[in-house]
Design a protein around this motif. Structure first.
Motif, PDB file in Angstrom:
ATOM      1  N   LYS A 306      60.280 -78.613  44.969  1.00  0.00           N
ATOM      2  CA  LYS A 306      60.630 -79.442  43.812  1.00  0.00           C
ATOM      3  C   LYS A 306      62.122 -79.750  43.720  1.00  0.00           C
ATOM      4  O   LYS A 306      62.534 -80.683  43.031  1.00  0.00           O
ATOM      5  CB  LYS A 306      60.174 -78.764  42.515  1.00  0.00           C
ATOM      6  CG  LYS A 306      58.665 -78.548  42.428  1.00  0.00           C
ATOM      7  CD  LYS A 306      58.297 -77.842  41.133  1.00  0.00           C
ATOM      8  CE  LYS A 306      56.779 -77.683  40.994  1.00  0.00           C
ATOM      9  NZ  LYS A 306      56.210 -76.789  42.027  1.00  0.00           N
ATOM     10  N   ILE A 307      62.956 -78.956  44.389  1.00  0.00           N
ATOM     11  CA  ILE A 307      64.406 -79.118  44.294  1.00  0.00           C
ATOM     12  C   ILE A 307      65.037 -78.494  45.537  1.00  0.00           C
ATOM     13  O   ILE A 307      64.453 -77.573  46.133  1.00  0.00           O
ATOM     14  CB  ILE A 307      64.943 -78.443  43.002  1.00  0.00           C
ATOM     15  CG1 ILE A 307      66.377 -78.895  42.693  1.00  0.00           C
ATOM     16  CG2 ILE A 307      64.827 -76.929  43.072  1.00  0.00           C
ATOM     17  CD1 ILE A 307      66.847 -78.479  41.286  1.00  0.00           C
ATOM     18  N   LYS A 308      66.190 -78.987  45.936  1.00  0.00           N
ATOM     19  CA  LYS A 308      66.887 -78.408  47.083  1.00  0.00           C
ATOM     20  C   LYS A 308      67.424 -77.029  46.683  1.00  0.00           C
ATOM     21  O   LYS A 308      68.204 -76.914  45.731  1.00  0.00           O
ATOM     22  CB  LYS A 308      68.054 -79.291  47.514  1.00  0.00           C
ATOM     23  CG  LYS A 308      67.638 -80.649  48.063  1.00  0.00           C
ATOM     24  CD  LYS A 308      67.033 -80.528  49.445  1.00  0.00           C
ATOM     25  CE  LYS A 308      66.735 -81.898  50.038  1.00  0.00           C
ATOM     26  NZ  LYS A 308      66.070 -81.809  51.352  1.00  0.00           N
ATOM     27  N   VAL A 309      67.023 -76.010  47.412  1.00  0.00           N
ATOM     28  CA  VAL A 309      67.439 -74.646  47.115  1.00  0.00           C
ATOM     29  C   VAL A 309      68.422 -74.184  48.188  1.00  0.00           C
ATOM     30  O   VAL A 309      68.098 -74.165  49.380  1.00  0.00           O
ATOM     31  CB  VAL A 309      66.233 -73.685  47.058  1.00  0.00           C
ATOM     32  CG1 VAL A 309      66.716 -72.252  46.782  1.00  0.00           C
ATOM     33  CG2 VAL A 309      65.245 -74.135  45.985  1.00  0.00           C
ATOM     34  N   MET A 310      69.634 -73.823  47.762  1.00  0.00           N
ATOM     35  CA  MET A 310      70.693 -73.348  48.645  1.00  0.00           C
ATOM     36  C   MET A 310      71.144 -71.970  48.179  1.00  0.00           C
ATOM     37  O   MET A 310      70.703 -71.499  47.135  1.00  0.00           O
ATOM     38  CB  MET A 310      71.861 -74.350  48.630  1.00  0.00           C
ATOM     39  CG  MET A 310      71.460 -75.741  49.127  1.00  0.00           C
ATOM     40  SD  MET A 310      72.619 -77.055  48.626  1.00  0.00           S
ATOM     41  CE  MET A 310      72.041 -77.415  46.959  1.00  0.00           C
ATOM     42  N   MET A 311      72.027 -71.332  48.944  1.00  0.00           N
ATOM     43  CA  MET A 311      72.483 -70.001  48.535  1.00  0.00           C
ATOM     44  C   MET A 311      73.892 -69.725  49.034  1.00  0.00           C
ATOM     45  O   MET A 311      74.288 -70.194  50.102  1.00  0.00           O
ATOM     46  CB  MET A 311      71.552 -68.913  49.088  1.00  0.00           C
ATOM     47  CG  MET A 311      71.774 -67.528  48.432  1.00  0.00           C
ATOM     48  SD  MET A 311      70.900 -66.176  49.256  1.00  0.00           S
ATOM     49  CE  MET A 311      72.218 -65.548  50.289  1.00  0.00           C
ATOM     50  N   ASP A 312      74.673 -68.982  48.236  1.00  0.00           N
ATOM     51  CA  ASP A 312      75.891 -68.358  48.730  1.00  0.00           C
ATOM     52  C   ASP A 312      75.959 -66.931  48.183  1.00  0.00           C
ATOM     53  O   ASP A 312      75.044 -66.482  47.497  1.00  0.00           O
ATOM     54  CB  ASP A 312      77.146 -69.190  48.422  1.00  0.00           C
ATOM     55  CG  ASP A 312      77.666 -69.024  46.995  1.00  0.00           C
ATOM     56  OD1 ASP A 312      77.080 -68.270  46.177  1.00  0.00           O
ATOM     57  OD2 ASP A 312      78.682 -69.654  46.677  1.00  0.00           O
ATOM     58  N   SER A 313      77.014 -66.218  48.535  1.00  0.00           N
ATOM     59  CA  SER A 313      77.279 -64.837  48.118  1.00  0.00           C
ATOM     60  C   SER A 313      76.714 -63.838  49.121  1.00  0.00           C
ATOM     61  O   SER A 313      75.498 -63.692  49.254  1.00  0.00           O
ATOM     62  CB  SER A 313      76.727 -64.518  46.726  1.00  0.00           C
ATOM     63  OG  SER A 313      77.293 -65.361  45.746  1.00  0.00           O
ATOM     64  N   GLY A 314      77.624 -63.177  49.843  1.00  0.00           N
ATOM     65  CA  GLY A 314      77.246 -62.085  50.726  1.00  0.00           C
ATOM     66  C   GLY A 314      77.133 -62.429  52.191  1.00  0.00           C
ATOM     67  O   GLY A 314      77.011 -61.540  53.026  1.00  0.00           O
ATOM     68  N   LEU A 315      77.164 -63.716  52.546  1.00  0.00           N
ATOM     69  CA  LEU A 315      77.040 -64.092  53.956  1.00  0.00           C
ATOM     70  C   LEU A 315      78.366 -63.882  54.666  1.00  0.00           C
ATOM     71  O   LEU A 315      79.417 -64.286  54.165  1.00  0.00           O
ATOM     72  CB  LEU A 315      76.619 -65.558  54.101  1.00  0.00           C
ATOM     73  CG  LEU A 315      75.218 -65.933  53.625  1.00  0.00           C
ATOM     74  CD1 LEU A 315      75.204 -66.192  52.117  1.00  0.00           C
ATOM     75  CD2 LEU A 315      74.726 -67.170  54.351  1.00  0.00           C
ATOM     76  N   ARG A 316      78.306 -63.268  55.856  1.00  0.00           N
ATOM     77  CA  ARG A 316      79.521 -62.989  56.608  1.00  0.00           C
ATOM     78  C   ARG A 316      79.383 -63.290  58.099  1.00  0.00           C
ATOM     79  O   ARG A 316      80.280 -62.955  58.872  1.00  0.00           O
ATOM     80  CB  ARG A 316      79.917 -61.514  56.470  1.00  0.00           C
ATOM     81  CG  ARG A 316      80.221 -61.047  55.063  1.00  0.00           C
ATOM     82  CD  ARG A 316      81.561 -61.558  54.547  1.00  0.00           C
ATOM     83  NE  ARG A 316      81.888 -60.927  53.292  1.00  0.00           N
ATOM     84  CZ  ARG A 316      81.445 -61.342  52.105  1.00  0.00           C
ATOM     85  NH1 ARG A 316      80.673 -62.420  52.038  1.00  0.00           N
ATOM     86  NH2 ARG A 316      81.773 -60.705  51.002  1.00  0.00           N
ATOM     87  N   SER A 317      78.272 -63.909  58.516  1.00  0.00           N
ATOM     88  CA  SER A 317      78.064 -64.092  59.950  1.00  0.00           C
ATOM     89  C   SER A 317      76.993 -65.134  60.210  1.00  0.00           C
ATOM     90  O   SER A 317      76.248 -65.528  59.290  1.00  0.00           O
ATOM     91  CB  SER A 317      77.634 -62.767  60.594  1.00  0.00           C
ATOM     92  OG  SER A 317      76.337 -62.398  60.137  1.00  0.00           O
ATOM     93  N   GLY A 318      76.876 -65.536  61.486  1.00  0.00           N
ATOM     94  CA  GLY A 318      75.793 -66.421  61.881  1.00  0.00           C
ATOM     95  C   GLY A 318      74.425 -65.808  61.656  1.00  0.00           C
ATOM     96  O   GLY A 318      73.521 -66.482  61.133  1.00  0.00           O
ATOM     97  N   PRO A 319      74.216 -64.533  62.024  1.00  0.00           N
ATOM     98  CA  PRO A 319      72.938 -63.898  61.701  1.00  0.00           C
ATOM     99  C   PRO A 319      72.632 -63.885  60.204  1.00  0.00           C
ATOM    100  O   PRO A 319      71.473 -64.043  59.806  1.00  0.00           O
ATOM    101  CB  PRO A 319      73.113 -62.470  62.247  1.00  0.00           C
ATOM    102  CG  PRO A 319      74.052 -62.643  63.392  1.00  0.00           C
ATOM    103  CD  PRO A 319      75.021 -63.701  62.946  1.00  0.00           C
ATOM    104  N   ASP A 320      73.659 -63.727  59.348  1.00  0.00           N
ATOM    105  CA  ASP A 320      73.423 -63.781  57.903  1.00  0.00           C
ATOM    106  C   ASP A 320      72.954 -65.173  57.480  1.00  0.00           C
ATOM    107  O   ASP A 320      72.093 -65.306  56.601  1.00  0.00           O
ATOM    108  CB  ASP A 320      74.701 -63.419  57.138  1.00  0.00           C
ATOM    109  CG  ASP A 320      75.060 -61.949  57.239  1.00  0.00           C
ATOM    110  OD1 ASP A 320      74.212 -61.153  57.691  1.00  0.00           O
ATOM    111  OD2 ASP A 320      76.201 -61.598  56.871  1.00  0.00           O
ATOM    112  N   ILE A 321      73.519 -66.205  58.081  1.00  0.00           N
ATOM    113  CA  ILE A 321      73.075 -67.566  57.783  1.00  0.00           C
ATOM    114  C   ILE A 321      71.618 -67.730  58.191  1.00  0.00           C
ATOM    115  O   ILE A 321      70.796 -68.275  57.435  1.00  0.00           O
ATOM    116  CB  ILE A 321      73.964 -68.599  58.502  1.00  0.00           C
ATOM    117  CG1 ILE A 321      75.397 -68.541  57.959  1.00  0.00           C
ATOM    118  CG2 ILE A 321      73.402 -70.015  58.339  1.00  0.00           C
ATOM    119  CD1 ILE A 321      76.413 -69.293  58.806  1.00  0.00           C
TER     120      ILE A 321
END
Length: 383
Positions: A306-321
């Motif tokens: 229903k809506i584009k869902v994105m996230m930030d907070s806590g990512l520090r690497s390519g594996p985290d992405i």
């Protein structure tokens, strides 16, 4: 473009350690710290890294692509640069360095209202491709004027912030004099003298200020009055009635950042917003809250169609992405990682950090046998 990775700093942790040596303690602690006892900043990264992916080694497989479509634009990777306040205090001229790197690598850069470059300057650097994040002003006149400036600068996406109804309680910043108003204690001055590269670059680019807000500040405003001005000018608490006129006025894509519950996600959909960023402000606001990955899974599962869902907070690497996208986000953003990079490597820091994250993310996709970003969810281990 060709990826640039400095082999001396092959991880975000390497950049963080170098940055700590290059910038004054008060600036590093502002960047690196959370709030209260730092519980949530630790949970953020730790709980993202509990997410596991399954590799399918015997499937037929072609070269992976990091390209990701978002709001009608195809970006070269599924991550962008989060809005960060006081960037020029952490490393001089860093908003412009990071905006240029983001533009060169075709990823989004989000400019904060309270960072140290103006909407117009960042738009010039990015040819109108930068997003803008709005702290909600108390006066409709000021709100409307800032939004008009963002529209005139061709910002394709306006991000409104809902997770700062009050500023987080940050003991380090209080001790260091970085609560509002800021002050330079003898300790802070001595810290500056011990960091000559930071000091020389600050002399070169000048004392950082809130460039976007300068037209609205009284002439001759001194530091002792700055805190009062900010308190009077901005009200961080959003509600439906404050969002509706912004939705009516803004013709581009509108995103709500700081969503942490299904209830707020549902309200964003009801108000006709185009996207949400699940976030807890990098663990800097509510130490008793959840990590960002936990509500992401629930929200993406319930409202991802229903809506584009994105996230930030806590990512520090390519594996985290990769973990974040596999868990349901369509896109991700990182803040501290890029500031570590630019603080460690100056003008090359943005390019290096983006290249590093792209390289790490591609390695994960190669390893698990995933050709497209949108297929990472097929590799998620569901516990």
């Amino acid at each position: 473009m060709k990826l640039y990775v400095n082999s001396k700093y092959p991880s975000i942790d390497d950049l963080k350690n170098k940055a700590k040596k290059r910038i004054p303690k008060f600036a590093f602690e502002y960047l690196d710290g959370g709030c209260n006892q730092d519980v949530n900043i630790v949970k953020n990264t730790a709980e993202i890294r509990e997410v596991e992916l399954s590799p399918y080694y015997l499937d037929s497989y072609n070269e992976p692509s990091l390209k990701t479509e978002l709001f009608g634009h195809t970006y070269d990777a599924p991550f962008g640069i989060s809005p960060i306040g006081l960037q020029g205090l952490i490393w001089p001229n860093s908003p412009e360095i990071l905006a240029k790197a983001a533009f060169d690598h075709n990823i989004p850069f989000i400019l904060s209202t309270v960072t140290t470059s103006s909407i117009e300057r960042i738009s010039e650097i990015t040819e109108g491709k930068a997003w803008f994040q709005l702290y909600h002003p108390t006066e409709a006149r000021l709100r409307d004027d800032i939004i008009k400036r963002a529209a005139a600068a061709d910002c394709p996406v306006l991000v409104i912030l809902c997770d700062v109804p009050t500023f987080g309680y940050r003991p380090r910043d209080i001790r260091n004099g970085l609560a509002m108003p800021p002050k330079m204690s003898i300790s802070n001055v001595l810290q500056v003298l011990q960091k000559p590269a930071w000091a020389l670059n600050t002399l070169r680019y000048g004392q950082p200020g809130f460039e976007t807000l300068k037209p609205y500040m009284p002439k001759g405003l001194n530091l002792s009055e700055l805190g009062k001005f900010m308190d009077q000018t901005f009200s961080g608490r959003l509600n439906e009635e404050k969002i509706k006129p912004i939705r009516d006025m803004w013709k581009g894509k509108l995103v709500l950042k700081g969503v942490a519950t299904e209830q707020d996600a549902q309200t964003a959909i009801k108000l006709g917003l185009d996207g949400i960023i699940v976030s807890n402000h990098g663990g800097r606001q509510l130490d008793a809250g959840q990590s960002s990955i936990k509500p992401l899974v629930r929200i993406a599962d319930k409202y991802g169609d229903k809506i584009k869902v994105m996230m930030d907070s806590g990512l520090r690497s390519g594996p985290d992405i990769a973990r974040t996208i596999a868990s349901g986000a369509e896109f991700s953003f990182l803040g501290r990682s890029f500031m570590y990079g630019v603080s460690a490597l100056g003008k090359k820091g943005g390019d290096h950090t983006i290249s590093l994250l792209k390289t790490e993310l591609k390695q994960v996709m190669d390893q698990v046998g995933c050709e497209k970003i949108e297929d990472l969810h097929k590799h998620l281990v569901k516990n």
